[in-house]
Design a protein around this motif. Sequence first.
Motif, PDB file in Angstrom:
ATOM      1  N   HIS A 171      65.807  -1.418   3.233  1.00  0.00           N
ATOM      2  CA  HIS A 171      64.909  -0.162   2.899  1.00  0.00           C
ATOM      3  C   HIS A 171      63.861  -0.158   3.871  1.00  0.00           C
ATOM      4  N   MET A 172      62.843  -1.183   4.154  1.00  0.00           N
ATOM      5  CA  MET A 172      61.890  -1.195   4.906  1.00  0.00           C
ATOM      6  C   MET A 172      60.878   0.056   4.446  1.00  0.00           C
ATOM      7  N   TYR A 173      60.529  -0.078   3.202  1.00  0.00           N
ATOM      8  CA  TYR A 173      60.060   0.914   2.518  1.00  0.00           C
ATOM      9  C   TYR A 173      58.418   0.292   2.092  1.00  0.00           C
ATOM     10  N   ILE A 174      58.310  -0.857   1.688  1.00  0.00           N
ATOM     11  CA  ILE A 174      57.197  -1.461   1.371  1.00  0.00           C
ATOM     12  C   ILE A 174      56.474  -1.981   2.817  1.00  0.00           C
ATOM     13  N   VAL A 175      55.360  -1.385   3.321  1.00  0.00           N
ATOM     14  CA  VAL A 175      54.820  -1.859   4.511  1.00  0.00           C
ATOM     15  C   VAL A 175      53.313  -2.211   4.290  1.00  0.00           C
ATOM     16  N   PRO A 176      53.050  -2.716   5.240  1.00  0.00           N
ATOM     17  CA  PRO A 176      51.470  -3.187   5.123  1.00  0.00           C
ATOM     18  C   PRO A 176      50.515  -2.001   4.793  1.00  0.00           C
ATOM     19  N   GLY A 177      49.756  -2.129   3.650  1.00  0.00           N
ATOM     20  CA  GLY A 177      48.953  -0.889   3.491  1.00  0.00           C
ATOM     21  C   GLY A 177      49.521   0.028   2.427  1.00  0.00           C
TER      22      GLY A 177
END
Lengths: 389, 180
Positions: A171-177
């Motif tokens: 998903h690459m949904y939760i990103v730094p920040g």
Amino acid sequence: MTQSTGHSAALDFAQPEPPDLSSGKYVKLWQGPQHPGITGNMSLELVLDGDTIIACKTHVGYLHRGFEKLMERRTFIQNFTVVCRIAVPEPTFNEYLYSHAVEELSGIEVPERAVWLRTMNLEMMRLASFLMWIGGQSGAFGQYTVPNWTLAYRDYVLDLFEEMTGARIYHMYIVPGGVRAGLPDGFEERAREIMKGAEKLLDQIERVMFHNVVFKARSKGLGIITPDMVDPYGIVGPNSRACGLARDIRKDEPYLAYDRLDFDTITGNEPDAYGRAYLRLQETRQSISLIRQCLDRAPTDGPFQADMPNVLHWKIPAGETYVKAECTRGEYGYYMVTDGTEFVRRVHVRGPSYTHAIAVMERLAVGTNIADIAGLMVSLHTYPPEIER
Amino acid sequence: MNEILDRLQRNFSISDISVRKPGLVTLKVGKDSAEILIRELRDREGYTHLNFIACIDYIEDGIFTLVYMLHNYASKETLGVHVDIDRESAEMTSIHTLWAQAWTYQRELREMYGINFPGSPRLEEDFCLEGWDQIPPMRREFDTKAFSEERFGHREGRHSEVPRDHMKVELYPNRGGDEE
């Protein structure tokens, strides 16, 4: 139930003497790396005396892609596309822990809305992963109806992921920040509908699988993990909770919004394959409840991403941290060391399978019938990529 | 945690005590007393859970730092024990008698960094890299790109971008990627 298992001097970690294959009494058999009863690309080197396994060695490396090494040569934002591939059925936990480690070391505060969206995303991942696991456990004992149901229903959960994140698997949904986006219009209604269906499905599974005499006969008494094995073997998650230990990072050391959610740590009293399976069924139901609570309480407006530096010039101050979360298999952790440059100095990924699939599996396999080895392996819920990283 | 650290300081020569965040402390101990300290933490101080063993390669200082991460379920505290060992003659006391999964970590560290753990079971068996004949790949001097170019060669029709230059052009075309 006691929280400390202590260390028993009676537990012997010594490696057994290899059986004398030249005696002609034993047969060596390789289970995997390609085999329907293997939880991913790994293999078990088994030695059999008749139908009974008398020695087991786990072999990994078939999926080694050198993730930890790759991360040392890529910038912090580039690593974000690497980490999700470390546990294929549960990429989200990698995304969250990598982001969380970076945020801790660089002092980034995540907005409240993103905290709730992350929590919901992780629980949706737990639901999808458990649906796949239940099918695997049932299939390993020859019941193929349940896998058809659960894998089909998992796709509805993946539909939700696609709506929420744009992708079904990675998903690459939760990103730094924070997270990459808020919820799309109508998501809540569709999510509630799918949760309702999932609950109904789990009731059916309980009747078909857990009340089934064959499943009971084959899983009860298989792969018993006693409480005194838990700490010496580093056993975590449902594998430890099934023998009565109330240990769940979500409850014991709450992260994200878990301290504001209403749930209890589920424990069991049957530390065998059946007990572990039933505990996971209950945790799947619990996950549905947590998703509903997130839907009820997640803020619908406000920022979902903190102000971030230009990622091309992103340097993280020198430091060291260890962050962990409760994935479906127990403690999943990221140990990160930074040295003030734009590259990470070292990342170590700690997955529960490291011990469950090797030290624990090699011990529990001895004395097991060859027909039950696949069921035993699935009951430990192992993912090879997190071993070889 | 302070009481434990006081007790440890009385009995061991520990240094670099650092509170990384609430519930996570790291400290450094000499190679010779590390195994005894870890055993003490497990048996007397309640650090019964071995989270992992990791290694950091400080090639510029000629050392490997081994990290033994231990957790106390009762106090919910985690302690990272750092041990520096010489990079050229990398050897460390085995702790395979303390935790059942320790030998697996040690076997991996042998393969990935070339660290020897005398007495550790199955140390010579391949872990991930069957038939590996290069230097241990997690050492900093091992160049993955050079290795793959030499091993696999160039395939016509394929090319790769330098990711950062590509991002400057594709992601931030108007900013040139110069802003901090």
